[in-house]
Enzyme design. Sequence first.
Site: not given
Length: 209
Positions: A140-143, A178
């Site tokens: 869930y760390h799309y960027h 994280t």
Amino acid sequence: MQDNPAIAILVDSKPQNRTPEPAKVAGIADDFRIIIEAGIAPVSFNATIVRITGKIAFPESVGKLELYSTDPRANPSVTFNYLSSEKDLAQCVKLTQLLELALRSKSIASFLGSNEHRNKPMPTKDELQKLCKTTVRTFYHYHGGCTMGSVVDKNYRVYGVKGLRVIDGSTLLESPGTNPMATLLMLGRYQGLKILKHRKGASFNSPST
Ligand SMILES: Cc1cc2nc3c(=O)[nH]c(=O)nc-3n(C[C@H](O)[C@H](O)[C@H](O)COP(=O)(O)OP(=O)(O)OC[C@H]3O[C@@H](n4cnc5c(N)ncnc54)[C@H](O)[C@@H]3O)c2cc1C
């Protein structure tokens, strides 16, 4: 766009005497390229699982975001192409080896309440590659859909559009740590204060603006 590939291992554990804030562990390995997080999660009143999750930082694989229409309410199409680069796949094998080692550690065994995993042989490289390809998921760390230099300038102003800035995770070339939320909150606050300061200075220097 990019997303950090993640691999999660969930293992049944013996019931834990849960404190309000259960034990959480974070590990940084391979020169910040592998980030591991572990915690205990309840699945019912008398059962818990140990979750060990690893994130691959600085992935090489690139995805894309495409608009279907100019309607801002319409969902775009997003593809991340996880592990499409050989380097990312090799990194994933390294990560899963670390997760397997953690699973076999004495400390984790005490949470699991058994030595079952400690006594299992380590999986082969082929098995780990298969594990990576079949279980890769998002952290869930799309960027990176709106990065600085391509869509926004160094003051987060959108190129070619007057009076519009984007100040969020989409401007990042890499998602930090994280958990990126604290960094993003700081970015929003810092840039917000900068805008206010600039406006104050502008009205002081020229009362008409
Ligand atoms: C399931 C999940 C769990 C997570 N857990 C954690 C965690 O434990 N810790 C952590 O640090 N991070 C966590 N993250 C990551 C974190 O939430 C994100 O990195 C962070 O919220 C991104 O912030 P942002 O400001 O870039 O985007 P967002 O928080 O997504 O904000 C974008 C905003 O823009 C709005 N918006 C979208 N389109 C439009 C439009 N056309 N017009 C106006 N507004 C629009 C949206 O409604 C939204 O409010 C998690 C993410 C998910 C999905």
